[in-house]
Design a protein around this motif. Sequence first.
Motif, PDB file in Angstrom:
ATOM      1  N   ASP A 194       0.838  -1.201   0.000  1.00 23.38           N
ATOM      2  CA  ASP A 194       0.000   0.000   0.000  1.00 23.38           C
ATOM      3  C   ASP A 194       0.872   1.250   0.000  1.00 23.38           C
ATOM      4  O   ASP A 194       1.157   1.849   1.027  1.00 23.38           O
ATOM      5  N   SER A 195       1.313   1.618  -1.208  1.00 22.12           N
ATOM      6  CA  SER A 195       2.172   2.785  -1.401  1.00 22.12           C
ATOM      7  C   SER A 195       2.000   3.258  -2.825  1.00 22.12           C
ATOM      8  O   SER A 195       1.767   2.454  -3.739  1.00 22.12           O
ATOM      9  N   GLY A 196       2.104   4.583  -3.027  1.00 21.86           N
ATOM     10  CA  GLY A 196       2.023   5.113  -4.376  1.00 21.86           C
ATOM     11  C   GLY A 196       3.129   4.606  -5.271  1.00 21.86           C
ATOM     12  O   GLY A 196       2.997   4.585  -6.495  1.00 21.86           O
ATOM     13  N   SER A 197       4.244   4.174  -4.668  1.00 24.02           N
ATOM     14  CA  SER A 197       5.352   3.605  -5.431  1.00 24.02           C
ATOM     15  C   SER A 197       5.485   2.113  -5.148  1.00 24.02           C
ATOM     16  O   SER A 197       6.566   1.534  -5.259  1.00 24.02           O
ATOM     17  N   GLY A 198       4.371   1.484  -4.769  1.00 24.52           N
ATOM     18  CA  GLY A 198       4.386   0.085  -4.379  1.00 24.52           C
ATOM     19  C   GLY A 198       4.639  -0.867  -5.533  1.00 24.52           C
ATOM     20  O   GLY A 198       4.535  -0.505  -6.706  1.00 24.52           O
ATOM     21  N   ARG A 199       4.960  -2.095  -5.164  1.00 24.85           N
ATOM     22  CA  ARG A 199       5.171  -3.154  -6.135  1.00 24.85           C
ATOM     23  C   ARG A 199       4.233  -4.322  -5.839  1.00 24.85           C
ATOM     24  O   ARG A 199       3.602  -4.382  -4.782  1.00 24.85           O
ATOM     25  N   PHE A 200       4.153  -5.224  -6.805  1.00 25.72           N
ATOM     26  CA  PHE A 200       3.449  -6.486  -6.638  1.00 25.72           C
ATOM     27  C   PHE A 200       4.522  -7.553  -6.457  1.00 25.72           C
ATOM     28  O   PHE A 200       5.431  -7.675  -7.279  1.00 25.72           O
ATOM     29  N   TYR A 201       4.440  -8.315  -5.369  1.00 29.62           N
ATOM     30  CA  TYR A 201       5.495  -9.243  -4.994  1.00 29.62           C
ATOM     31  C   TYR A 201       5.023 -10.700  -5.065  1.00 29.62           C
ATOM     32  O   TYR A 201       3.835 -10.978  -4.953  1.00 29.62           O
ATOM     33  N   THR A 204       8.547 -17.287  -2.809  1.00 31.92           N
ATOM     34  CA  THR A 204       8.674 -18.732  -3.017  1.00 31.92           C
ATOM     35  C   THR A 204       9.347 -19.337  -1.796  1.00 31.92           C
ATOM     36  O   THR A 204      10.536 -19.091  -1.564  1.00 31.92           O
ATOM     37  N   PRO A 205       8.615 -20.101  -0.980  1.00 29.80           N
ATOM     38  CA  PRO A 205       9.225 -20.697   0.210  1.00 29.80           C
ATOM     39  C   PRO A 205      10.344 -21.670  -0.162  1.00 29.80           C
ATOM     40  O   PRO A 205      10.264 -22.373  -1.181  1.00 29.80           O
ATOM     41  N   SER A 206      11.369 -21.716   0.687  1.00 30.87           N
ATOM     42  CA  SER A 206      12.461 -22.669   0.465  1.00 30.87           C
ATOM     43  C   SER A 206      11.987 -24.094   0.687  1.00 30.87           C
ATOM     44  O   SER A 206      12.457 -25.031   0.020  1.00 30.87           O
ATOM     45  N   ALA A 207      11.061 -24.262   1.645  1.00 26.04           N
ATOM     46  CA  ALA A 207      10.528 -25.589   1.953  1.00 26.04           C
ATOM     47  C   ALA A 207       9.036 -25.450   2.225  1.00 26.04           C
ATOM     48  O   ALA A 207       8.630 -25.079   3.323  1.00 26.04           O
ATOM     49  N   TRP A 208       8.231 -25.670   1.217  1.00 26.29           N
ATOM     50  CA  TRP A 208       6.768 -25.551   1.318  1.00 26.29           C
ATOM     51  C   TRP A 208       6.240 -26.512   2.383  1.00 26.29           C
ATOM     52  O   TRP A 208       6.677 -27.653   2.450  1.00 26.29           O
ATOM     53  N   PRO A 209       5.314 -26.064   3.264  1.00 26.59           N
ATOM     54  CA  PRO A 209       4.699 -24.743   3.322  1.00 26.59           C
ATOM     55  C   PRO A 209       5.304 -23.806   4.371  1.00 26.59           C
ATOM     56  O   PRO A 209       4.653 -22.832   4.780  1.00 26.59           O
ATOM     57  N   SER A 210       6.508 -24.062   4.833  1.00 21.35           N
ATOM     58  CA  SER A 210       7.136 -23.194   5.826  1.00 21.35           C
ATOM     59  C   SER A 210       7.400 -21.804   5.241  1.00 21.35           C
ATOM     60  O   SER A 210       7.877 -21.681   4.105  1.00 21.35           O
ATOM     61  N   LEU A 211       7.141 -20.780   6.030  1.00 20.68           N
ATOM     62  CA  LEU A 211       7.350 -19.401   5.591  1.00 20.68           C
ATOM     63  C   LEU A 211       8.557 -18.764   6.266  1.00 20.68           C
ATOM     64  O   LEU A 211       8.711 -17.547   6.265  1.00 20.68           O
ATOM     65  N   THR A 212       9.408 -19.577   6.838  1.00 26.14           N
ATOM     66  CA  THR A 212      10.558 -19.034   7.557  1.00 26.14           C
ATOM     67  C   THR A 212      11.667 -18.560   6.630  1.00 26.14           C
ATOM     68  O   THR A 212      12.474 -17.711   7.008  1.00 26.14           O
ATOM     69  N   ALA A 213      11.736 -19.085   5.426  1.00 23.84           N
ATOM     70  CA  ALA A 213      12.790 -18.702   4.487  1.00 23.84           C
ATOM     71  C   ALA A 213      12.291 -18.897   3.064  1.00 23.84           C
ATOM     72  O   ALA A 213      11.385 -19.698   2.803  1.00 23.84           O
ATOM     73  N   GLY A 214      12.888 -18.128   2.152  1.00 22.56           N
ATOM     74  CA  GLY A 214      12.499 -18.245   0.756  1.00 22.56           C
ATOM     75  C   GLY A 214      12.996 -17.077  -0.059  1.00 22.56           C
ATOM     76  O   GLY A 214      13.798 -16.258   0.417  1.00 22.56           O
ATOM     77  N   THR A 215      12.509 -16.968  -1.283  1.00 19.28           N
ATOM     78  CA  THR A 215      12.932 -15.923  -2.214  1.00 19.28           C
ATOM     79  C   THR A 215      11.810 -14.928  -2.441  1.00 19.28           C
ATOM     80  O   THR A 215      10.698 -15.321  -2.820  1.00 19.28           O
ATOM     81  N   LEU A 216      12.093 -13.644  -2.218  1.00 23.22           N
ATOM     82  CA  LEU A 216      11.123 -12.573  -2.454  1.00 23.22           C
ATOM     83  C   LEU A 216      11.471 -11.886  -3.768  1.00 23.22           C
ATOM     84  O   LEU A 216      12.634 -11.565  -4.024  1.00 23.22           O
ATOM     85  N   GLN A 217      10.445 -11.653  -4.600  1.00 26.70           N
ATOM     86  CA  GLN A 217      10.644 -11.022  -5.897  1.00 26.70           C
ATOM     87  C   GLN A 217       9.573  -9.968  -6.151  1.00 26.70           C
ATOM     88  O   GLN A 217       8.475 -10.038  -5.588  1.00 26.70           O
ATOM     89  N   ALA A 218       9.907  -8.990  -7.000  1.00 28.15           N
ATOM     90  CA  ALA A 218       8.955  -7.969  -7.426  1.00 28.15           C
ATOM     91  C   ALA A 218       8.691  -8.115  -8.915  1.00 28.15           C
ATOM     92  O   ALA A 218       9.556  -8.563  -9.678  1.00 28.15           O
ATOM     93  N   ALA A 219       7.486  -7.720  -9.342  1.00 22.73           N
ATOM     94  CA  ALA A 219       7.043  -7.967 -10.710  1.00 22.73           C
ATOM     95  C   ALA A 219       7.452  -6.866 -11.680  1.00 22.73           C
ATOM     96  O   ALA A 219       7.477  -5.681 -11.342  1.00 22.73           O
TER      97      ALA A 219
END
Length: 389
Positions: A194-201, A204-219
């Motif tokens: 929620d920002s005027g300069s926001g992105r859509f991200y 990808t979790p490193s070990a599904w379905p754990s959310l402790t680690a993974g790769t974050l990307q922007a579109a």
Amino acid sequence: MRLNRRDLLRLSALGGGALALGPAFWKEAYAAPARPGPSPYGAMSGSPDANGVRLPAGFSSRIIAGSGRVVAGTGYTWHGAPDGGACFPLAAGGWVYASNSELFDGGGASAVRFDGGGAVVGAYRILANTLLNCAGGPTPWGTWLSCEEHSDGKVWECDPTRPSQGVARGALGTFPHEAVAVDPVGRRLYLTEDSGSGRFYRFTPSAWPSLTAGTLQAAKVTGDPVAGTATLSWVNCSASSPASSQSSVASKTTVFNGGEGCWYDSGVVYFTTKGDNRVWAHTPATRTLEVIYDDLSSTSPLTGVDNVTVARSGDLYVAEDGGNLEICIITPGPNRVVAPFIRLVGHDSSEITGPAFSPDGRRLYFSSQRGTTGMEDGGITFEVSGPFR
């Protein structure tokens, strides 16, 4: 007959042998941004009911909770400024509605528990000591992801089935989070900012379905999403700050102006952007991105796009922050129609938040964040029931 750009694209596609491409092609080729039309449920009543809700024939409303008041039948006082929400089925029967609190002082999230007949049988806190919890999203494994909307905001994973305390999932990024949707097929999460300069991200979790680690990307968007010809590619970014502040990422990614609601359904991630009043649809399997609603006219029924959810029918329900304080419906298919479904009367200084269906699809929950008073302690949480298709 004057052909617009979309018409020309369709004809060009037909000339290229599209007849052999099958049903999936036709869905894409003939889809267009939704246009105003009649609701499948008919017009709303001319006058509001006793709870201040204008409804189509056959539907009724009740108030579930009010900010600063004890939830009936429980000993729990409902939080202020209710925001994003979702429903979760319970193994023993019934369901839970989780709701965020967009307060700077207090924040967090609470839940209301229902038995199999829809009676309220409990209410409790599932997250505390956080700030400005705006929207979020449910996971397929039954947790609630609560998003903080401030510069140091994080995503907190909560257990909605019992009194509890959430866990911060820092790998999902530190920025003004709005909402998150989980794709169980592609095993990824999609997030709005929620920002005027926001992105859509996407995450990808490193070990599904754990959310402790993974790769974050922007579109990054290539092509024209209004014409239905756009695709997304993804750029790795750091989780410690917004993509817009990362020089190696900002110039390679696309701005989405004021990201709001986000919801996954049947292979599609839907999300909204309030800066340009658009509703988007991203299909991960094909990488395509399409604008399915674009508020370009003063006669459009949907303005101030915000939280979003999808019914069993595939109908999209979009809540307004502003406009006429309505929840509008966008029907699926190539001839999409947008129309008002319900309207709150007397809530002029509020916004509609947290739309979510009960697991059986027969009840729709949502809140007026500031109610009729326009104050954070004036929030009201509703249930609408009726013949949902």
